[in-house]
Design a protein around this motif. Structure first.
Motif, short mmCIF file in Angstrom:
data_model
loop_
_atom_site.label_atom_id
_atom_site.label_comp_id
_atom_site.label_asym_id
_atom_site.label_seq_id
_atom_site.Cartn_x
_atom_site.Cartn_y
_atom_site.Cartn_z
N SER A 90 -9.21 4.72 2.53
CA SER A 90 -7.89 3.72 2.24
C SER A 90 -7.30 3.49 3.94
N ALA A 91 -6.98 2.54 4.20
CA ALA A 91 -6.42 2.22 5.50
C ALA A 91 -4.95 3.26 5.61
N GLU A 92 -4.15 3.28 4.55
CA GLU A 92 -3.06 4.11 4.74
C GLU A 92 -3.48 5.46 5.13
N GLU A 93 -4.51 6.21 4.44
CA GLU A 93 -4.90 7.67 4.74
C GLU A 93 -5.49 7.62 6.10
N ALA A 94 -6.23 6.41 6.65
CA ALA A 94 -6.66 6.39 7.71
C ALA A 94 -5.46 6.22 9.16
N VAL A 98 -13.81 -1.93 6.86
CA VAL A 98 -12.96 -3.00 7.44
C VAL A 98 -11.90 -3.03 6.90
N ALA A 99 -10.95 -3.30 7.98
CA ALA A 99 -9.40 -3.57 7.27
C ALA A 99 -8.93 -4.98 7.70
N GLU A 100 -8.11 -5.54 6.86
CA GLU A 100 -7.67 -6.77 7.16
C GLU A 100 -6.08 -6.87 7.02
N THR A 120 -2.98 8.06 13.36
CA THR A 120 -4.00 8.71 14.22
C THR A 120 -3.52 7.91 15.71
N ARG A 121 -3.91 8.72 16.75
CA ARG A 121 -3.23 8.29 17.92
C ARG A 121 -4.20 7.01 18.65
N LEU A 166 0.63 -3.08 6.57
CA LEU A 166 0.05 -4.45 6.29
C LEU A 166 -1.36 -4.67 6.62
N PHE A 167 -2.10 -3.45 6.99
CA PHE A 167 -3.40 -3.48 6.94
C PHE A 167 -3.79 -2.82 5.62
N LYS A 168 -5.12 -3.46 5.30
CA LYS A 168 -5.50 -3.10 4.02
C LYS A 168 -7.17 -3.11 3.74
N GLU A 169 -7.51 -1.95 3.42
CA GLU A 169 -9.21 -1.93 3.74
C GLU A 169 -9.73 -3.00 2.64
#
Length: 403
Positions: free
Chosen positions: A208-212, A368-370, A2-3, A217-220
């Motif tokens: 999922s953070a990857e899908e978003a 929320v992703a950390e 995403t931009r 290194l960010f994980k939902e």
């Protein structure tokens, strides 16, 4: 991938409650500094000067309040030095992207002194404030309190290790300071997620953070979402300042949750920009976060009636437990509404006018992703979803002004 949101749009959302550059109502729903500023004016003002924009500066408290607002801006600038209004915001995609100049007018000087306020944006003149050489001060010169900035001759005390008159030594220093600020103001989704009952929250979905498309290194945080109420209010509904109040109801108990403020001038004000906004039907945007303790309580009991809990049943349970009120700064209740699709429909003869009721009061949630390798890194809110309208069955006029 995403931009990323352009810096100008982010500053627009942070700085004011009439987000001119917002093109997606469902994206990144956070409160603004102007929203907090208006709430204090209304809470302190009552029947006095502070609740009236044209006369607020006659109240000595005005200077304490605006010094505090300036201090918050100084902290923001220290944490986010690259975020700024610029000369406009970008629209379009790829080769069709173009810059649109800011057009929103907020001040009075254009009418009172018959001045044309040009140029706009970062170098727009701040009438009637002048520099030593007689030229008008511009917005760019108001930024920052460190030695490289245009001289201000003042600063603020150190706060949580942050010295706003000194530039941060690195992006890492700013990130860690932001996390300290979040914790100081009890805004710590990661800590709240750790306190949930895992079984009760197991039905809460998160993309999922990857899908978003979030950075690596960010994980939902699984099975956890933030819940907020977004409010969009007509600026000139009651020809003066007023508030939207949100309450939680359980049996005979009613608990105040939060508010969104409209800090507005009457139609006889000599504010030319205000007259333009009135003619255009300007809308004020506010955000009321729902306390984690409240959401946790409702989720823990969601589905106890024998039904399978889902995100939809949870948002429905939250919605029906809430009520709203439009209240002027003197405390007079103007209109009320009950939450949920099962609330009684307001009879037509008791309905508040469409000219005064909110354009939107709706429940939104975010994931929320950390950052997995850094516990001190601020969390990232993403995967925003729009849910129920809170008051689908209407607003009841309590005072004649609401008809």
């Amino acid at each position: 991938m995403t931009r990323k949101t352009p810096h100008e749009r982010t500053y627009d959302k942070f700085s004011n409650s009439v987000n001119e550059s917002r093109d997606d109502l469902n994206a990144d729903n956070r409160g603004s500094l102007e929203g907090l500023h208006g709430l204090v004016h209304g809470a302190v003002g009552g029947n006095g000067h502070m609740s009236s924009p044209d006369y607020a500066a006659f109240d000595p408290f005005f200077f304490l309040h605006h010094s505090s607002v300036d201090r918050i801006i100084a902290l923001w600038e220290w944490c986010y030095p690259e975020y700024w209004m610029g000369d406009g915001y970008e629209v379009g995609e790829d080769n069709n992207r173009r810059t649109v100049a800011w057009t929103q007018e907020r001040g009075t000087y254009a009418q009172v002194y018959n001045e044309q306020i040009l140029p706009t944006g970062a170098r727009g003149a701040l009438y009637p404030f002048r520099l030593e050489n007689g030229e008008y001060r511009n917005s760019e010169q108001t930024r920052f309190l460190h030695k490289k900035a245009y001289p201000k001759y003042y600063s603020y005390d150190e706060f949580l290790g942050i010295k706003v008159d000194r530039e941060a030594s690195s992006p890492e220093e700013r990130r860690r300071a932001r996390r300290r600020i979040y914790r100081y103001y009890n805004c710590d989704p990661k800590e709240e997620a750790a306190r949930t009952d895992k079984k009760s929250w197991s039905h809460i979905p998160v993309r999922s953070a990857e899908e978003a498309g979030l950075p690596k290194l960010f994980k939902e945080i699984r099975n956890f979402r933030m819940f907020i109420v977004v409010v969009r209010l007509p600026e000139h509904a009651f020809n003066r300042s007023y508030n939207f109040e949100l309450h939680y109801n359980q049996g005979n108990e009613s608990r105040f949750i939060g508010a969104a403020a409209v800090f507005a001038r009457p139609d006889h004000s000599p504010c030319k920009a205000c007259a333009k906004r009135r003619a255009n039907g300007s809308i004020i945007r506010g955000v009321v976060p729902l306390p984690f303790s409240l959401v946790n309580e409702i989720i823990a009991s969601s589905g106890n009636g024998g039904t399978t809990a889902t995100l939809e049943t949870t948002t429905s349970d939250i919605t029906k437990s809430l009520s709203g009120a439009l209240v002027d700064t003197a405390g007079k209740v103007l209109a009320t509404a009950q939450g949920g699709k099962d609330a009684p429909t307001v009879p037509s003869g008791q309905s508040a006018s469409s000219d005064v009721v909110p354009a939107e009061v709706a429940l939104y949630t975010s994931g929320v992703a950390e950052k997995e390798d850094d516990e001190e890194h601020p969390v990232h809110l993403f995967d925003w979803k729009a849910h129920n309208a809170l008051f689908p069955n209407g607003w009841k006029a309590v005072d004649q002004e609401a008809f």
